[in-house]
Scaffold this active site. Structure first.
Site, PDB file in Angstrom:
ATOM      1  N   HIS A 121       2.461   2.226  -3.097  1.00  0.00           N
ATOM      2  CA  HIS A 121       1.576   3.190  -3.748  1.00  0.00           C
ATOM      3  C   HIS A 121       2.062   4.624  -3.567  1.00  0.00           C
ATOM      4  CE1 HIS A 121      -2.077   0.212  -3.608  1.00  0.00           C
ATOM      5  NE2 HIS A 121      -0.971  -0.369  -3.999  1.00  0.00           N
TER       6      HIS A 121
ATOM      7  N   ASP B 216       0.865  -1.187   0.000  1.00  0.00           N
ATOM      8  CA  ASP B 216       0.000   0.000   0.000  1.00  0.00           C
ATOM      9  C   ASP B 216       0.900   1.235   0.000  1.00  0.00           C
ATOM     10  OD1 ASP B 216      -2.193   1.831   0.555  1.00  0.00           O
ATOM     11  OD2 ASP B 216      -3.358   0.050   1.041  1.00  0.00           O
TER      12      ASP B 216
END
Ligand SMILES: *[C@@H]1O[C@H](CO)[C@@H](O)[C@H](O)[C@H]1NC(C)=O
Ligand SMILES: *[C@@H]1O[C@H](CO)[C@@H](O)[C@H](O)[C@H]1NC(C)=O
Ligand SMILES: *[C@@H]1O[C@H](CO)[C@@H](O)[C@H](O)[C@H]1NC(C)=O
Ligand SMILES: *[C@@H]1O[C@H](CO)[C@@H](O)[C@H](O)[C@H]1NC(C)=O
Length: 395
Positions: A241, A218
């Site tokens: 991310h 993430d």
């Protein structure tokens, strides 16, 4: 490089250890207190006992975890304490259970609360999250999972040379803290592991994150409401991310984010990669993000290298058709170079009722498949200077 770094960490650890052991205060070695390094017998209560002694001491105190693998079910280290210099010095590895039921009702694996003066130095914390990730990826119903390291309501924190691997959920969270310095932190969770943000900061001020290497499924670093004076330098992000301010504006009444800097950092893309992002829910809120500075950044095949997304509305629930109330202003992007994995390398998708203002692009060069990439602007005002490719679409 790696060798030098480990040598450096080793020598510094040694110094710190002897400083504490010989010069000031006390050291509690958890093995002397009865902990077994077989990776099976739970040492939580030994850590808790060591903490009680450290916290009750009027002198600086070190809790020492020697080499070896120590199984920890979960621990809360709570203050306030009688001294303001407690060090958790880890030479070995703390491991969580690999059984997903063990932390099913616990939000945090290792938790620190209400402390003034805390150092966490060296070592590995291993959340053993792979079974939980597999469960989540299979679509079965699974526990939420626990964050590996949560630091709440704490002042004057140093985290130094710590590795967090395979966290079930977020790896390291700083919430309600002041004066937090992290250096040489490393995070490693699989690129497809769900919700494993590397470092999350919220409701905190004066936080620095330096020389850290983050690879996860993430956000490498996520920044929540109420964050100010956050400095991130020499961060390597990927897989992951990206570094993300947000999601902001989930709540109607929310503290803003101001004075955030990301400098001299590298982003390496994966399928879900991002570079530097500001993200808010598409719904009413008084939140804001202002005085944000991104400088000297290299993008290596990154999806969405530069992005502001003010229309976040997962599953189209509780926000479709609404505009974000979050005000984004004074954001500068300077000296950002490299390759984009998407044709649109600069994407400013701002709120129709609250335009992004005073955005600034300077010396940008992002290519897509060896050609100049594209920029897209909605409701985005600002200026460009120097060479900006793709050329600016700011109004
Ligand atoms: C630490 O913060 C988290 C998130 O804000 C909260 O859920 C938890 O209760 C806090 N713990 C303590 C002991 O205050
Ligand atoms: C945060 O840093 C600023 C600027 O260096 C300083 O003025 C302020 O007192 C610090 N805040 C806290 C809570 O320590
Ligand atoms: C950047 O961080 C890495 C660790 O990730 C470290 O080895 C390197 O020395 C740092 N560079 C600088 C200029 O501090
Ligand atoms: C912004 O934050 C940096 C640290 O990240 C600090 O040195 C500086 O003083 C802050 N600026 C203001 C205006 O508070």
């Amino acid at each position: 490089m790696a060798l030098l770094r480990s040598l450096h960490v080793f020598l510094s650890l040694l110094l710190l250890f002897f400083n504490h052991a010989l010069a000031v205060g006390f050291t509690f070695n958890i093995v002397s207190l009865g902990a077994k390094s077989d990776g099976k017998i739970d040492v939580s209560s030994v850590l808790q006992t060591a903490w009680a002694k450290a916290c009750d001491s009027s002198k600086p105190t070190t809790i020492y975890v020697p080499k070896g693998i120590f199984y920890v079910r979960s621990v809360s280290f709570n203050g306030p304490c009688k001294n303001n210099a407690i060090t958790l010095l880890i030479d070995g590895t703390l491991v969580a259970s690999s059984n997903i039921q063990v932390l099913a009702r616990t939000k945090f694996w290792l938790e620190f609360n209400h402390i003034n003066g805390l150092s966490i130095v060296g070592g590995v914390i291993d959340g053993q999250g792979t079974a939980l990730w597999d469960c989540k990826r299979s679509g079965k119903s699974c526990p939420n999972g626990a964050r590996s390291l949560q630091i709440n309501d704490t002042k004057n924190v140093n985290i130094w040379g710590l590795s967090s691997i395979n966290s079930q959920m977020f790896n390291i969270v700083v919430d309600g803290c002041q004066n937090v310095h992290m250096t040489g932190v490393s995070v490693s969770s699989a690129g497809d592991s769900p919700n494993t943000d590397g470092i999350h900061v919220q409701q905190s001020s004066n936080v620095t994150i330096l020389n850290s290497n983050i690879g996860t499924g993430d956000d490498c670093i996520s920044i929540g409401p109420g964050t100010s004076n956050l400095w991130m330098e020499n961060i390597t992000c990927g897989p992951g991310h990206g570094i993300s301010i947000g999601s902001l504006g989930k709540r109607t009444e929310e503290d803003g984010v101001h004075n955030v800097t990301v400098i001299s950092s590298t982003f390496t893309g994966t399928q879900n990669g991002n570079g530097v992002r500001i993200k808010s829910w598409g719904r009413p809120s008084n939140g804001f993000a202002t005085k944000v500075h991104f400088q000297r950044i290299i993008m290596d095949n990154v999806k969405n290298p530069i992005i502001i997304d003010e229309n976040y509305c997962p599953h189209h629930k509780n926000c479709p058709g609404q505009a974000s109330g979050v005000k984004v202003s004074d954001v500068t992007y300077e000296d950002i170079k490299g390759t984009s994995a998407t044709e649109i390398a600069i994407n400013f998708d701002c709120s129709p009722i609250n335009h992004c203002t005073r955005l600034s692009l300077k010396d940008i060069k992002l290519t897509y498949e060896n050609q100049i990439a594209q920029a897209s602007c909605k409701n985005a005002d600002g200026i460009a200077s120097g060479v900006v490719e793709p050329s600016s679409c700011l109004a």
